[in-house]
Design a protein around this motif. Sequence first.
Motif, mmCIF file in Angstrom:
data_model
loop_
_atom_site.group_PDB
_atom_site.id
_atom_site.type_symbol
_atom_site.label_atom_id
_atom_site.label_comp_id
_atom_site.label_asym_id
_atom_site.label_seq_id
_atom_site.Cartn_x
_atom_site.Cartn_y
_atom_site.Cartn_z
ATOM 1 N N PHE A 411 51.871 26.812 31.483
ATOM 2 C CA PHE A 411 51.302 27.332 30.303
ATOM 3 C C PHE A 411 51.720 28.967 30.363
ATOM 4 N N ARG A 419 58.248 34.972 25.772
ATOM 5 C CA ARG A 419 58.307 36.308 25.488
ATOM 6 C C ARG A 419 59.730 36.917 25.872
ATOM 7 N N ASP A 422 62.174 36.100 23.311
ATOM 8 C CA ASP A 422 61.969 37.077 22.140
ATOM 9 C C ASP A 422 62.580 38.402 22.587
ATOM 10 N N GLN A 447 51.651 47.995 26.557
ATOM 11 C CA GLN A 447 50.263 47.668 26.418
ATOM 12 C C GLN A 447 49.849 46.223 27.052
ATOM 13 N N SER B 87 56.403 34.234 16.426
ATOM 14 C CA SER B 87 57.078 34.056 17.577
ATOM 15 C C SER B 87 57.221 35.237 18.441
ATOM 16 N N TYR B 88 57.544 36.763 17.901
ATOM 17 C CA TYR B 88 57.926 37.670 18.489
ATOM 18 C C TYR B 88 57.039 39.047 17.838
ATOM 19 N N ASP B 89 57.152 39.883 18.781
ATOM 20 C CA ASP B 89 56.554 41.191 18.435
ATOM 21 C C ASP B 89 57.191 42.181 17.211
ATOM 22 N N ASN B 91 56.893 44.640 14.830
ATOM 23 C CA ASN B 91 56.032 45.505 14.198
ATOM 24 C C ASN B 91 56.041 45.521 12.721
ATOM 25 N N TYR B 105 46.742 38.908 14.050
ATOM 26 C CA TYR B 105 47.870 38.400 14.022
ATOM 27 C C TYR B 105 47.833 37.747 15.701
ATOM 28 N N LEU B 107 50.424 35.994 18.763
ATOM 29 C CA LEU B 107 51.808 35.813 19.500
ATOM 30 C C LEU B 107 51.857 34.520 19.657
ATOM 31 N N LYS B 108 52.859 33.656 19.427
ATOM 32 C CA LYS B 108 53.157 32.467 19.761
ATOM 33 C C LYS B 108 53.804 32.279 21.163
ATOM 34 N N PRO B 109 53.381 31.399 22.341
ATOM 35 C CA PRO B 109 52.701 30.346 22.008
ATOM 36 C C PRO B 109 50.991 30.593 22.369
ATOM 37 N N ILE B 110 50.240 30.182 21.785
ATOM 38 C CA ILE B 110 48.886 30.360 22.052
ATOM 39 C C ILE B 110 48.060 29.339 22.835
ATOM 40 N N ARG B 111 47.159 29.674 23.560
ATOM 41 C CA ARG B 111 46.178 28.764 24.320
ATOM 42 C C ARG B 111 45.191 27.984 23.278
ATOM 43 N N GLN B 114 42.397 30.340 23.036
ATOM 44 C CA GLN B 114 42.619 31.542 22.235
ATOM 45 C C GLN B 114 42.633 31.421 20.809
ATOM 46 N N ALA B 131 48.005 49.592 18.959
ATOM 47 C CA ALA B 131 48.296 50.909 18.709
ATOM 48 C C ALA B 131 49.217 51.130 17.718
ATOM 49 N N GLN B 132 50.391 50.316 17.766
ATOM 50 C CA GLN B 132 51.517 50.155 16.991
ATOM 51 C C GLN B 132 50.989 50.178 15.419
ATOM 52 N N ARG B 135 49.266 53.171 14.214
ATOM 53 C CA ARG B 135 50.051 54.332 13.910
ATOM 54 C C ARG B 135 50.758 54.259 12.704
#
Lengths: 566, 218
Positions: A411, A419, A422, A447, B87-89, B91, B105, B107-111, B114, B131-132, B135
């Motif tokens: 996993f 990631r 991505d 972070q 699937s991606y960050d 912002n 929100y 982020l994929k994949p998730i357990r 989670q 934080a983002q 802001r």
Amino acid sequence: MSRHRSQHETIQRQHHWRGLLGVSLLMALSFTQAAEPFTITKIEADGIRLPVPDDKKTAVEVRAHTRMLDIDFSEQASPATRPLRYRYQLEGADREWRDPIGVMRFTVRFNDAKDNTISGEEFDAHGESSGWTGDVQTSRFTARRESLEIPTGAERLQIWMSSAGPQQTMGVYAFADLNITLVPREAQQTSQRISLIPVEGSLMQTSAGTPAGWARHGTSLSIAQIAPREGRPPMIIMRDNRPDAFGGWLTTSLQHPALSSFSRIVIEWKEAYSIGWGGSSRISYPYLPVGDYRMKLQAHTIEGKAVGAESIARIIVVPPFYETKLFAFVIAALAAAAISLIVRQITRNRMQRRLDALERERAVEHERSRIARDLHDNLGADLTHLALLSDLAQADSGDAVKAKCHFDQIFDLAQNLTRQVDEMVWAVNPANDYIAGFVPFLCNHAQSYLLAANIPCRLDVPASLPQMPLSSTHRHHLFLSVKEALHNTVKHSQATEVWLRIRFDDHTMQIQIEDNGRGISTNHHPGDGLRNMQQRMTELSGSMNVKTNPGADTTLTFNLPLNTPS
Amino acid sequence: MTAAPITVAIVEDDARIRRNLVAMLGTAKDVACIADCPTAEDAIARLPGLKPRVIFMDINLPGKSGIDCTRALSLVTPKPQIVMLTSYDDNEAIFSSLSAGACGYLLKPIRTAQCVAAVRDVYAGGAPMTAQIARRVVEAFNKLGPKNSAPEAATLSQREQEILQLLSEGYLYKEIADKLAISYSTVRTHIERIYDKLHVQSRAQAVAKVSNTASRSP
């Protein structure tokens, strides 16, 4: 013509002799000048006075399209020779020497019984008679014969000879064997012949004497003269040696029958003459074409013999600048230069576009190979590992603890792969080519990465981010550098807090990663990580700086020049 | 556990992920997946009737986006807690979703753990904020400004601003609670309220935009 030329040569030869004799050049010059009876005093172009040069070589420059070029000259005060006639030639315009037209006149008048003139016939003479030698004694005389109708009412004849053409006429006009025949109306009548020169029964021996029936007239009576003739009766002449006077002969009491019974008269005479012009004067040339001219002025005796040196002035009619060859050349050169510049610019632009296209292609190529490398290095290895772990998990399916351990790893690895994908997708996505997109991405990564390592990540980022482009290459190298730095921090620093500080000034972006760990010991050998970062910064024309207090904090600073959008 | 399970719906176009999510949620007794929709249109049609308490929403959907879907579904009463799945960050997309009415929100994949934890968390009023996002929230409120704010527009309280500031500096909820001498749940409540205000704010902004455009054109 040949006469003038030989005269000129003689003078030049004299100059040469004087030079040999050691007479100073100045003397020679002054003599030469004195030997020029006429001096050019003034040159005017359309009434504007031009400077007259002192020497003969310096040219007087005259603008083209001058309507009238006037050349004034005056006779030098030289009592021995003056007064003189002159001839002139503007070399380049005149094909030969020119005599200004001085005119002397032979007139036959028909008068009534009270001596009032009813009509007259004028015979003009100018220039030189064909047999003229320059001397009245040696010249060949030309015979002339004129027939005139006698007008009604005419009773008496009168002959006029005068130098009173234009005032400045000068020269000699000689008459010999002048006879008049009266032709009767009726055929049966006989004609009458009157001899005027020589006058029958009159002795014409001295110049002061006056032949019977003749009288002198004019402003200068000495112009009318009697001249002897070798072996023949004397002749009567007009010798006008004054540009300001005229004179001549006229008959006063011509003995002949009344003209009413005659129908016409026939006048016969012999003549020789040289008639010109003298005194200060002005020669004018209208619309001289562009060219190099020489104004020559030659003095002559009253009898028309060249005397003294020529007066010469060089005159150049200069074209206006727009008619000059230089101007045409300059225009042509400018046109050629302009065309070549345009062509060059076009070529250069085309070249530049091609270069830009090549550069873009190269960048794309570079990017593609980088992505390919990343795919292989990162994803490839991880996927291999993933397959291996799955196989292990299957093999250990009997052992729940071992299997769970494998599945956890699977996993983590899969998540990690996601990631990475991505990140790679993010990095090459042109929509993210801005600082405002990059900074939050970087902060989020820092972070979440540090949080996973249980290290709080503090952010010191300006509230508003500059709206500036950031190329994918920049994003790639910066991101990987920061990632590497964070990795080192997590691995080595034992920090409990990390600060990610991002600052901007006009042209640079500064990224600082500051930790409160144990620092980097002075004898620490910089590893691949640091070298990699250094290399990445170099590629971006940026710099990297590590500041560490062993046993305390470490600050890693990346400075990156920003390309202002053009 | 006698309490009724938390009703959950899934909006996700990828069938495999959708199936996995359903399976994951099925592992928890206190959670019941009552619907799974492949498109936003399907969700908008079915979910208001089903009234799920929590919705997992994919951002990238064919047709209407997850953000539009969120905007539509957040008007349903009782308001569902919408958690974005991405699937991606991104912002920008995440902030848009939060403005549209989402409250978190993943982020994929998730357990599995989670996934279930997220359901319980948001149901309990938990509102995750990075934080983002903090802001961007500050920025969004500054943009409209107090002068321009419509009567219905929300303004942030002093405490909320403090919390956002600390969040944007990277402080965790727990750290913020310690710093401000308040409880962890109070921080969560504040953030929940900030989200509510953000939704109001974004709606007010949208209204202001519409009225501006209308008044500008004759």
